[in-house]
Design an enzyme around this catalytic site. Structure first.
Site, mmCIF file in Angstrom:
data_model
loop_
_atom_site.group_PDB
_atom_site.id
_atom_site.type_symbol
_atom_site.label_atom_id
_atom_site.label_comp_id
_atom_site.label_asym_id
_atom_site.label_seq_id
_atom_site.Cartn_x
_atom_site.Cartn_y
_atom_site.Cartn_z
ATOM 1 N N HIS A 8 0.782 -1.031 -0.081
ATOM 2 C CA HIS A 8 -0.121 -0.024 0.220
ATOM 3 C C HIS A 8 0.868 1.144 -0.073
ATOM 4 C CE1 HIS A 8 -3.674 -2.348 1.727
ATOM 5 N NE2 HIS A 8 -3.606 -2.362 0.403
ATOM 6 N N LYS A 12 5.015 1.515 1.001
ATOM 7 C CA LYS A 12 5.975 1.415 -0.062
ATOM 8 C C LYS A 12 7.408 1.540 0.233
ATOM 9 C CE LYS A 12 2.672 2.284 -3.951
ATOM 10 N NZ LYS A 12 2.107 0.981 -3.788
ATOM 11 N N THR A 34 2.529 -5.398 -8.298
ATOM 12 C CA THR A 34 1.795 -4.725 -8.874
ATOM 13 C C THR A 34 2.455 -3.180 -9.119
ATOM 14 O OG1 THR A 34 1.327 -3.727 -6.467
ATOM 15 C CG2 THR A 34 -0.250 -5.380 -7.255
ATOM 16 N N THR A 36 2.935 0.397 -9.277
ATOM 17 C CA THR A 36 3.995 1.276 -8.599
ATOM 18 C C THR A 36 5.037 0.561 -7.781
ATOM 19 O OG1 THR A 36 2.003 3.049 -8.857
ATOM 20 C CG2 THR A 36 4.065 3.603 -7.330
ATOM 21 N N THR A 37 4.441 -0.393 -6.821
ATOM 22 C CA THR A 37 5.499 -0.842 -6.020
ATOM 23 C C THR A 37 6.632 -1.717 -6.944
ATOM 24 O OG1 THR A 37 3.627 -1.664 -4.707
ATOM 25 C CG2 THR A 37 5.723 -2.979 -4.412
ATOM 26 N N SER A 54 -1.645 -1.225 -11.227
ATOM 27 C CA SER A 54 -1.542 -0.935 -9.725
ATOM 28 C C SER A 54 -2.675 -1.764 -9.027
ATOM 29 C CB SER A 54 -1.791 0.499 -9.700
ATOM 30 O OG SER A 54 -3.052 0.911 -9.942
ATOM 31 N N GLY A 55 -2.748 -1.850 -7.586
ATOM 32 C CA GLY A 55 -3.762 -2.570 -6.911
ATOM 33 C C GLY A 55 -5.201 -2.052 -7.350
ATOM 34 N N ASP A 60 -4.061 -6.599 -7.746
ATOM 35 C CA ASP A 60 -4.153 -7.586 -6.803
ATOM 36 C C ASP A 60 -4.848 -8.677 -7.485
ATOM 37 O OD1 ASP A 60 -3.000 -5.690 -4.879
ATOM 38 O OD2 ASP A 60 -5.180 -5.145 -4.636
ATOM 39 N N HIS A 87 -9.901 -0.345 -2.545
ATOM 40 C CA HIS A 87 -10.272 -1.650 -3.371
ATOM 41 C C HIS A 87 -9.887 -2.933 -2.201
ATOM 42 C CE1 HIS A 87 -5.785 -0.915 -2.942
ATOM 43 N NE2 HIS A 87 -5.594 -2.135 -3.401
#
Length: 139
Positions: A8, A12, A34, A36-37, A54-55, A60, A87
């Site tokens: 999240h 990060k 995911t 950005t991570t 992204s999530g 996810d 989400h």
């Protein structure tokens, strides 16, 4: 082993610190993340990472699909328990899939450290058993 990295927004930086600290171990495995991570970990470590959305945009769920296909061995998901996530149903579904398919899941750095150190020691044999339909043959 296939390892998923998810964090999240407020976690990060923890994931980046973790990936830097365990870069040599993670380098021996196939990494998924995911959006950005994955980008931030890749920039900080130089590790190759297969990035999904992204999530909140379905990342996810994309990782969840790999879990359901028995194609994911370990999930490192640094969650922010103090911030509501838009989400959240996707997050809950991912955690549920890890439980259903017996995929080790770390939701914080302490647990991730234990799992990755044991992965490095070779104590994740049960994943080979699961992938081979219940036998302990690795060929």
């Amino acid at each position: 082993m296939n390892i998923a990295l998810i964090a999240h927004d407020k976690k990060k930086s923890d994931m980046i610190q973790f990936a830097i600290a365990y870069r040599d171990i993670l380098a021996d495995h196939t990494l998924y993340a995911t959006g950005t991570t994955g980008l931030r970990v890749k920039e900080a470590t130089g590790l190759p990472i297969h990035r999904f959305q992204s999530g909140p945009l379905g990342g996810d769920q994309q990782i969840g699909a790999l879990i359901a296909d028995n194609a994911m061995d370990l999930v490192l998901f640094f969650r922010d328990p103090l911030t509501a996530q838009p989400h959240e149903p996707d997050v809950s579904a991912l955690i549920r899939l890890c439980d259903v398919y017996t995929i080790p899941l770390a939701t914080n750095m302490g647990t991730a450290e234990i799992l990755v150190r044991n992965l490095n020691k070779g104590t994740f044999d049960f994943r080979d058993v699961a992938k081979n339909g219940g036998t302990n043959e690795t060929t």
